[in-house]
Design a protein around this motif. Structure first.
Motif, PDB file in Angstrom:
ATOM      1  N   LEU A 116       0.818  -1.209   0.000  1.00  0.00           N
ATOM      2  CA  LEU A 116       0.000   0.000   0.000  1.00  0.00           C
ATOM      3  C   LEU A 116       0.858   1.267   0.000  1.00  0.00           C
ATOM      4  N   TYR A 118       3.783   1.595  -1.440  1.00  0.00           N
ATOM      5  CA  TYR A 118       4.233   1.770  -2.824  1.00  0.00           C
ATOM      6  C   TYR A 118       3.104   2.290  -3.704  1.00  0.00           C
ATOM      7  N   LEU A 119       1.898   1.756  -3.535  1.00  0.00           N
ATOM      8  CA  LEU A 119       0.762   2.237  -4.323  1.00  0.00           C
ATOM      9  C   LEU A 119       0.511   3.724  -4.068  1.00  0.00           C
ATOM     10  N   GLY A 123       0.544   6.486  -6.707  1.00  0.00           N
ATOM     11  CA  GLY A 123      -0.783   7.015  -6.982  1.00  0.00           C
ATOM     12  C   GLY A 123      -0.989   8.472  -6.601  1.00  0.00           C
TER      13      GLY A 123
END
Length: 181
Positions: A116, A118-119, A123
């Motif tokens: 999460l 990294y996302l 993002g």
């Protein structure tokens, strides 16, 4: 069998360590971790400049890239690029397996938190750019929610590291301080 040129040094999904899983992080992985941490912290500390610039847009004005907004954009782009670099190193070099002494849900929670993080590192900059450069209001709203989610993930990440260090006494934090050979 993998030899030194083996590209798949990650632990498989089964949770057992791959024979070529590195014992620690490389100097580059460690440097990128701390650089990104400082950049993300600076985004929270310097957010006011972008917030003021965005308020003008919300009030119907033209998006003007002020110094504060420019700093936010540049740092966000840097976080995005460094996150891609970090992921490429993680896939090419690998990452150490779970910390010693982790049991039960600790390893999956750590893995999920990292995923999460990294996302969010990928993002949030994309969403922020979509909001600022393309004027997509929904992207701006997601960006605002995302920064809160990122902060919660960072707190969870830090608490997990401290738990490992202070209660499990497995010197987990040392893996992000000194490069493995």
């Amino acid at each position: 069998l993998c030899v030194h040129a083996c590209k798949d040094r990650r632990a498989p999904i089964t949770g057992k360590e791959h024979p070529m899983t590195p014992k620690g992080y490389s100097a580059t992985q460690i440097a990128l971790h701390w650089i990104v941490a400082i950049l993300i912290l600076s985004q929270y500390l310097l957010a006011e400049g972008m917030e003021e610039a965005w308020e003008v847009v919300e009030d119907g004005g033209q998006a003007v890239t002020t110094t504060g907004a420019l700093i936010h954009i540049v740092i966000g782009a840097a976080v995005f690029l460094f996150a891609i670099w970090r992921l490429s190193l993680r896939f090419s070099r690998g990452a150490p397996g779970p910390a010693e002494g982790e049991t039960g849900l600790q390893a999956p929670i750590a893995k999920g938190t990292h995923l999460l993080l990294y996302l969010m590192m990928l993002g949030l900059p994309v969403g922020g750019a979509a909001a600022w450069f393309l004027g997509i209001e929904a992207a701006a709203e997601l960006h605002i929610v995302g920064k809160t989610v990122l902060m919660l993930l960072i707190v969870l990440h830090i608490l997990g590291a401290l738990y490992n260090q202070l209660f499990l006494k497995n010197r987990l934090i040392g893996r992000m301080m000194k490069a493995a050979d």
